[in-house]
Write a protein that holds these residues in place. Structure first.
Motif, short mmCIF file in Angstrom:
data_model
loop_
_atom_site.label_atom_id
_atom_site.label_comp_id
_atom_site.label_asym_id
_atom_site.label_seq_id
_atom_site.Cartn_x
_atom_site.Cartn_y
_atom_site.Cartn_z
N LEU A 13 0.86 -1.17 0.00
CA LEU A 13 0.00 0.00 0.00
C LEU A 13 0.90 1.23 0.00
O LEU A 13 1.82 1.32 0.81
N THR A 14 0.65 2.16 -0.93
CA THR A 14 1.38 3.42 -0.96
C THR A 14 0.40 4.53 -0.61
O THR A 14 -0.60 4.73 -1.31
N ILE A 15 0.68 5.23 0.48
CA ILE A 15 -0.15 6.35 0.92
C ILE A 15 0.49 7.63 0.39
O ILE A 15 1.60 7.98 0.79
N VAL A 16 -0.20 8.32 -0.51
CA VAL A 16 0.27 9.60 -1.02
C VAL A 16 -0.25 10.67 -0.08
O VAL A 16 -1.46 10.88 0.04
N VAL A 39 5.01 5.40 2.12
CA VAL A 39 4.48 6.75 2.28
C VAL A 39 5.17 7.64 1.26
O VAL A 39 6.39 7.60 1.11
N GLN A 40 4.37 8.47 0.55
CA GLN A 40 4.93 9.40 -0.42
C GLN A 40 4.44 10.81 -0.10
O GLN A 40 3.37 11.23 -0.52
N PRO A 41 5.26 11.59 0.66
CA PRO A 41 4.87 12.96 0.99
C PRO A 41 5.11 13.90 -0.19
O PRO A 41 6.01 13.69 -0.99
N LYS A 42 4.28 14.95 -0.28
CA LYS A 42 4.37 15.89 -1.39
C LYS A 42 5.17 17.15 -1.08
O LYS A 42 5.72 17.76 -1.98
N CYS A 50 5.88 13.02 8.35
CA CYS A 50 5.92 11.57 8.09
C CYS A 50 7.11 10.93 8.78
O CYS A 50 7.00 9.85 9.36
N VAL A 51 8.26 11.59 8.70
CA VAL A 51 9.47 11.04 9.32
C VAL A 51 9.32 11.04 10.84
O VAL A 51 9.75 10.10 11.51
N ALA A 52 8.68 12.07 11.39
CA ALA A 52 8.50 12.14 12.84
C ALA A 52 7.56 11.04 13.33
O ALA A 52 7.70 10.57 14.46
N LEU A 61 9.81 4.91 2.51
CA LEU A 61 9.57 6.32 2.21
C LEU A 61 9.82 6.50 0.73
O LEU A 61 10.94 6.32 0.25
N SER A 62 8.77 6.80 -0.01
CA SER A 62 8.87 6.92 -1.45
C SER A 62 8.77 8.40 -1.83
O SER A 62 7.83 9.08 -1.43
N LEU A 63 9.74 8.88 -2.58
CA LEU A 63 9.74 10.27 -3.02
C LEU A 63 9.53 10.32 -4.53
O LEU A 63 9.99 9.44 -5.25
N ASP A 64 8.84 11.36 -5.00
CA ASP A 64 8.65 11.54 -6.44
C ASP A 64 9.91 12.18 -7.01
O ASP A 64 10.14 13.37 -6.85
#
Length: 144
Positions: A13-16, A39-42, A50-52, A61-64
């Motif tokens: 599951l990837t939560i954007v 998790v993919q924060p914008k 998210c990191v906290a 931790l997925s980054l665009d």
């Protein structure tokens, strides 16, 4: 999740995270139904939140990386991830499709590699078509 040997297909599951209200989902009991949660924060603020709140429910931790990051990565962003065994994901499929995107991915990967001190990186294809999956030597070439 990485300590046990799992055979078969894993559910991911990837939560954007586009809003701070999405962070409440990190403690949901529904996350236990998935083997891997990403998790993919914008934004940078959402990345810090998210990191906290990294806990045992989040593994990636997925980054665009297809666009230049709108913020400068710092060691303080990724150090809590490394302490909690959360890996930073790098998807290489966009680098194969387009040369402009390839430039952004290489630049962002260089920054992530420098900030994370080459620790806790996860390289994945992100391919929807099997033609874009590459062999291990091709992937190593892309990532160096």
């Amino acid at each position: 999740w990485y300590q046990r040997r799992v055979r078969g297909i894993l559910r991911r599951l990837t939560i954007v995270v586009g809003d701070s209200n999405h962070i409440r989902a990190f403690n949901s009991p529904l996350l236990r139904k998935f083997d891997i949660v990403a998790v993919q924060p914008k934004t940078e603020d959402l990345l810090n939140q998210c990191v906290a709140r990294c806990n045992n429910n989040i593994q990636i931790l997925s980054l665009d990386l297809t666009r230049p990051l709108p913020y400068r990565l710092k060691h303080s962003h990724l150090q809590p991830c490394q302490l909690n065994n959360v890996y930073v994901e790098v998807c290489y499929v966009s680098a194969i499709k387009d040369s402009a995107t390839c430039r952004n991915i290489v630049s962002n990967c260089r920054d992530i590699n420098w900030v994370s001190r080459s620790r806790g990186l996860l390289v994945s294809s992100g391919a929807e078509d099997p033609l874009f999956v590459r062999g291990p030597y091709d992937v190593m070439n892309l990532m160096t």
